[in-house]
Design a protein around this motif. Structure first.
Motif, PDB file in Angstrom:
ATOM      1  N   THR A 115       0.843  -1.202   0.000  1.00 33.75           N
ATOM      2  CA  THR A 115       0.000   0.000   0.000  1.00 33.75           C
ATOM      3  C   THR A 115       0.875   1.247   0.000  1.00 33.75           C
ATOM      4  O   THR A 115       0.599   2.218  -0.712  1.00 33.75           O
ATOM      5  N   LEU A 116       1.947   1.227   0.810  1.00 33.84           N
ATOM      6  CA  LEU A 116       2.860   2.382   0.855  1.00 33.84           C
ATOM      7  C   LEU A 116       3.539   2.597  -0.497  1.00 33.84           C
ATOM      8  O   LEU A 116       3.818   3.724  -0.894  1.00 33.84           O
ATOM      9  N   MET A 117       3.809   1.496  -1.196  1.00 26.00           N
ATOM     10  CA  MET A 117       4.411   1.604  -2.535  1.00 26.00           C
ATOM     11  C   MET A 117       3.414   2.262  -3.493  1.00 26.00           C
ATOM     12  O   MET A 117       3.760   3.177  -4.243  1.00 26.00           O
ATOM     13  N   GLU A 118       2.156   1.788  -3.444  1.00 25.44           N
ATOM     14  CA  GLU A 118       1.124   2.307  -4.368  1.00 25.44           C
ATOM     15  C   GLU A 118       0.896   3.791  -4.162  1.00 25.44           C
ATOM     16  O   GLU A 118       0.661   4.537  -5.109  1.00 25.44           O
ATOM     17  N   THR A 119       0.964   4.220  -2.893  1.00 22.17           N
ATOM     18  CA  THR A 119       0.724   5.637  -2.608  1.00 22.17           C
ATOM     19  C   THR A 119       2.024   6.446  -2.659  1.00 22.17           C
ATOM     20  O   THR A 119       2.076   7.571  -2.174  1.00 22.17           O
ATOM     21  N   ARG A 120       3.065   5.831  -3.215  1.00 22.81           N
ATOM     22  CA  ARG A 120       4.356   6.502  -3.419  1.00 22.81           C
ATOM     23  C   ARG A 120       5.008   6.986  -2.118  1.00 22.81           C
ATOM     24  O   ARG A 120       5.822   7.908  -2.125  1.00 22.81           O
ATOM     25  N   LYS A 121       4.617   6.396  -0.985  1.00 23.25           N
ATOM     26  CA  LYS A 121       5.251   6.784   0.286  1.00 23.25           C
ATOM     27  C   LYS A 121       6.657   6.160   0.371  1.00 23.25           C
ATOM     28  O   LYS A 121       7.543   6.704   1.012  1.00 23.25           O
ATOM     29  N   ILE A 122       6.810   4.998  -0.217  1.00 25.16           N
ATOM     30  CA  ILE A 122       8.138   4.379  -0.280  1.00 25.16           C
ATOM     31  C   ILE A 122       8.423   3.927  -1.713  1.00 25.16           C
ATOM     32  O   ILE A 122       7.496   3.747  -2.507  1.00 25.16           O
ATOM     33  N   GLN A 123       9.717   3.754  -2.018  1.00 24.53           N
ATOM     34  CA  GLN A 123      10.120   3.419  -3.387  1.00 24.53           C
ATOM     35  C   GLN A 123      10.556   1.975  -3.546  1.00 24.53           C
ATOM     36  O   GLN A 123      10.345   1.371  -4.581  1.00 24.53           O
ATOM     37  N   HIS A 124      11.258   1.464  -2.526  1.00 17.76           N
ATOM     38  CA  HIS A 124      11.829   0.118  -2.652  1.00 17.76           C
ATOM     39  C   HIS A 124      11.604  -0.701  -1.390  1.00 17.76           C
ATOM     40  O   HIS A 124      11.643  -0.153  -0.292  1.00 17.76           O
ATOM     41  N   VAL A 125      11.430  -2.002  -1.580  1.00 16.51           N
ATOM     42  CA  VAL A 125      11.283  -2.919  -0.448  1.00 16.51           C
ATOM     43  C   VAL A 125      12.206  -4.119  -0.638  1.00 16.51           C
ATOM     44  O   VAL A 125      12.248  -4.711  -1.719  1.00 16.51           O
ATOM     45  N   ALA A 126      12.958  -4.442   0.423  1.00 13.23           N
ATOM     46  CA  ALA A 126      13.721  -5.696   0.454  1.00 13.23           C
ATOM     47  C   ALA A 126      13.198  -6.487   1.647  1.00 13.23           C
ATOM     48  O   ALA A 126      12.680  -5.907   2.603  1.00 13.23           O
ATOM     49  N   VAL A 127      13.293  -7.811   1.576  1.00 12.95           N
ATOM     50  CA  VAL A 127      12.816  -8.653   2.676  1.00 12.95           C
ATOM     51  C   VAL A 127      13.949  -9.546   3.162  1.00 12.95           C
ATOM     52  O   VAL A 127      14.670 -10.136   2.346  1.00 12.95           O
ATOM     53  N   VAL A 128      14.133  -9.612   4.499  1.00 12.65           N
ATOM     54  CA  VAL A 128      15.008 -10.620   5.102  1.00 12.65           C
ATOM     55  C   VAL A 128      14.055 -11.611   5.760  1.00 12.65           C
ATOM     56  O   VAL A 128      13.260 -11.228   6.626  1.00 12.65           O
ATOM     57  N   LEU A 129      14.109 -12.857   5.303  1.00 13.46           N
ATOM     58  CA  LEU A 129      13.096 -13.831   5.721  1.00 13.46           C
ATOM     59  C   LEU A 129      13.700 -15.022   6.460  1.00 13.46           C
ATOM     60  O   LEU A 129      14.618 -15.675   5.956  1.00 13.46           O
ATOM     61  N   LEU A 130      13.168 -15.273   7.666  1.00 12.50           N
ATOM     62  CA  LEU A 130      13.460 -16.542   8.325  1.00 12.50           C
ATOM     63  C   LEU A 130      12.556 -17.539   7.607  1.00 12.50           C
ATOM     64  O   LEU A 130      11.353 -17.575   7.841  1.00 12.50           O
ATOM     65  N   GLY A 131      13.140 -18.299   6.689  1.00  9.87           N
ATOM     66  CA  GLY A 131      12.341 -19.186   5.848  1.00  9.87           C
ATOM     67  C   GLY A 131      11.934 -20.456   6.569  1.00  9.87           C
ATOM     68  O   GLY A 131      12.339 -20.709   7.711  1.00  9.87           O
ATOM     69  N   ASN A 144      25.984  -3.477  -0.177  1.00  3.93           N
ATOM     70  CA  ASN A 144      26.253  -3.325  -1.614  1.00  3.93           C
ATOM     71  C   ASN A 144      25.032  -3.717  -2.443  1.00  3.93           C
ATOM     72  O   ASN A 144      24.685  -3.051  -3.423  1.00  3.93           O
ATOM     73  N   THR A 145      24.392  -4.814  -2.032  1.00  2.00           N
ATOM     74  CA  THR A 145      23.228  -5.306  -2.781  1.00  2.00           C
ATOM     75  C   THR A 145      22.098  -4.279  -2.733  1.00  2.00           C
ATOM     76  O   THR A 145      21.473  -3.981  -3.757  1.00  2.00           O
ATOM     77  N   LEU A 146      21.857  -3.707  -1.543  1.00  2.00           N
ATOM     78  CA  LEU A 146      20.808  -2.672  -1.429  1.00  2.00           C
ATOM     79  C   LEU A 146      21.170  -1.448  -2.272  1.00  2.00           C
ATOM     80  O   LEU A 146      20.329  -0.921  -3.001  1.00  2.00           O
ATOM     81  N   GLU A 147      22.422  -0.996  -2.141  1.00  2.00           N
ATOM     82  CA  GLU A 147      22.816   0.215  -2.876  1.00  2.00           C
ATOM     83  C   GLU A 147      22.710   0.013  -4.384  1.00  2.00           C
ATOM     84  O   GLU A 147      22.218   0.876  -5.105  1.00  2.00           O
ATOM     85  N   ASN A 148      23.175  -1.156  -4.838  1.00  2.00           N
ATOM     86  CA  ASN A 148      23.118  -1.436  -6.289  1.00  2.00           C
ATOM     87  C   ASN A 148      21.681  -1.485  -6.788  1.00  2.00           C
ATOM     88  O   ASN A 148      21.391  -1.109  -7.914  1.00  2.00           O
ATOM     89  N   SER A 149      20.796  -1.964  -5.939  1.00  2.00           N
ATOM     90  CA  SER A 149      19.409  -2.135  -6.360  1.00  2.00           C
ATOM     91  C   SER A 149      18.596  -0.841  -6.192  1.00  2.00           C
ATOM     92  O   SER A 149      17.761  -0.509  -7.018  1.00  2.00           O
ATOM     93  N   PHE A 150      18.851  -0.100  -5.086  1.00  2.00           N
ATOM     94  CA  PHE A 150      17.994   1.030  -4.740  1.00  2.00           C
ATOM     95  C   PHE A 150      18.461   2.368  -5.304  1.00  2.00           C
ATOM     96  O   PHE A 150      17.665   3.254  -5.523  1.00  2.00           O
ATOM     97  N   LEU A 151      19.792   2.512  -5.477  1.00  2.00           N
ATOM     98  CA  LEU A 151      20.301   3.812  -5.953  1.00  2.00           C
ATOM     99  C   LEU A 151      20.150   3.887  -7.471  1.00  2.00           C
ATOM    100  O   LEU A 151      20.370   2.889  -8.157  1.00  2.00           O
ATOM    101  N   PRO A 152      19.824   5.070  -7.969  1.00  2.00           N
ATOM    102  CA  PRO A 152      19.758   5.187  -9.428  1.00  2.00           C
ATOM    103  C   PRO A 152      21.163   4.946  -9.991  1.00  2.00           C
ATOM    104  O   PRO A 152      22.130   5.450  -9.439  1.00  2.00           O
ATOM    105  N   SER A 153      21.281   4.145 -11.030  1.00  2.00           N
ATOM    106  CA  SER A 153      22.619   3.870 -11.557  1.00  2.00           C
ATOM    107  C   SER A 153      23.075   5.069 -12.370  1.00  2.00           C
ATOM    108  O   SER A 153      22.275   5.679 -13.082  1.00  2.00           O
TER     109      SER A 153
END
Length: 395
Positions: A138-154, A383-392
């Protein structure tokens, strides 16, 4: 000897042996490298280009924040309703929130980039995790946030199909997934394997290695404190130890039922066992990977791991072909891997003959490896977050 010493002039006489000298030189180098890093980080503080908020809704978040990031939380009280901390690293400013009061819609979202730490181990937890993902959606749809990553205890059997639809590649909005155990969908592009870590839900602490932890003789060759399930390899392990009277040389405390909550006494007992034994036996449970592996590393007790696949959907991924424990093996973990507990008597015989000096050397190697492992995981995560979230920069 004395006249030789005087003839050396002003050279300071050093009582350390060569090994300690090398150790001192190495730590001096590490210290200088560290200072350089700090100076470099300070000069780049002005250039913080990413603000990331981590919402810790599973205990594994504490392993990420306190053990891997070396971060602090206020208040220190583990039972507090709301705890938070922050840290500047590289180009990123991280803030971390955790506690029962962190509820969807009832706290301020202060970053455009969010890491959600979730528990997906069983259906009830998955239902709760899904609510959080919907909130983030919902936050993504309303443009409140831009990116989401998940750390999951699978799930321990790697039944994580429920999260797949949320991934961006499948039409969802989750950019990155860091997941525990040998999940076959790990591809090092948007799905990464993450270490299980220590049992933070039992308040296992961040352990600082001490001089005595490294140098003192330990009273026991090995330890195993845990639940012994009927018809499991753990039964075999106990039988083998009893056969040769090896159980007298090891700290063995077997119980028949799993207990999620430790008492202070049982927890202190467990920490003492790790600190007092050279080897920690790690028989498989529902999954090969267990908290015990990381907890033993914290105390310089070498894990002896039953290296067999457990039933379920865990296994090799397209990237790695060394399941189980692909992540630890890829990182060169200096453990003892065995296929069968029948190999244990020979290992313990060898252990009896080892000198304290050899054991000290091995402990140093283990503690150094574990420290580097955590530092590497932190760097990789950032590094993974920065590569994914920052505009290249396309120039």
């Amino acid at each position: 000897g004395f006249t030789d010493h005087v003839a050396l002039g002003n050279e300071e006489w050093n009582p350390w042996d060569a090994d300690e000298k090398n150790e001192l030189a190495a730590s001096q180098q590490r210290y200088e490298a560290h200072l350089k890093m700090i100076k470099y980080a300070r000069s780049h503080l002005e250039q913080t280009s990413l603000k990331v908020q981590i919402w810790g809704k599973a205990a594994i978040g504490l392993y990420l924040w306190q053990h891997i990031f070396g971060g602090h939380l206020e208040p220190a009280d583990v039972t507090a309703q709301w705890r938070e901390g922050s840290q500047n690293t590289g180009k990123t400013y991280f803030s971390f929130l955790t506690g029962p009061s962190v509820v969807p819609g009832y706290f301020s979202v202060e970053a455009e980039h969010v890491v959600l730490v979730l528990n997906g181990r069983e259906p009830a937890k998955v239902a709760y995790a899904t609510q959080w993902l919907r909130y983030a959606g919902t936050l993504m749809e309303t443009r409140k946030i831009q990116h989401v990553a998940v750390v999951l205890l699978g799930s321990e059997q790697c039944n994580n199909a429920w999260i797949q639809p949320f991934l961006k590649r499948n039409g969802g909005f989750v950019n990155l997934l860091f997941v525990t155990y040998d999940y076959a969908f790990v591809n090092e592009e948007d799905v990464f394997q993450w270490p299980l870590g220590v049992a933070t839900y039992r308040n296992f602490p961040v352990v600082e290695p001490s001089w005595s932890m490294l140098h003192d003789p330990r009273s026991y060759l090995c330890n195993f404190l845990g639940t012994v399930y009927k018809n499991s390899s753990r039964e075999t392990l106990i039988d083998i130890l009893k056969q040769d009277g090896l159980d007298k040389l090891c700290w063995i405390a077997a119980r028949e039922q799993w207990q999620p909550q430790e008492t202070n006494a049982s927890f202190k007992n467990y920490q003492d066992a790790l600190l007092q034994s050279d080897l920690t036996l790690c028989p498989v449970g529902i999954n090969t990977e267990c908290y015990r592996i990381y907890e033993a590393c914290s105390y310089g007790s070498l894990p002896v791991i039953e290296d067999v696949m457990t039933p379920g959907d865990c296994g090799n991924s397209s990237m790695y072909h060394s399941a189980p424990l692909q992540l630890l093996k890829t990182m060169g973990a200096p453990f003892i891997f065995i296929k069968n507990w029948k190999e244990l008597p020979a290992i313990l015989e060898k252990e009896k003959k080892m000198s304290l000096q050899e054991k000290i050397h091995r402990r140093k190697k283990l503690l150094e490896w574990y420290r580097n492992f955590k530092a590497w995981m932190k760097q990789k995560f950032i590094n993974t977050l920065e590569n994914s979230f920052l505009p290249s920069d396309k120039g």
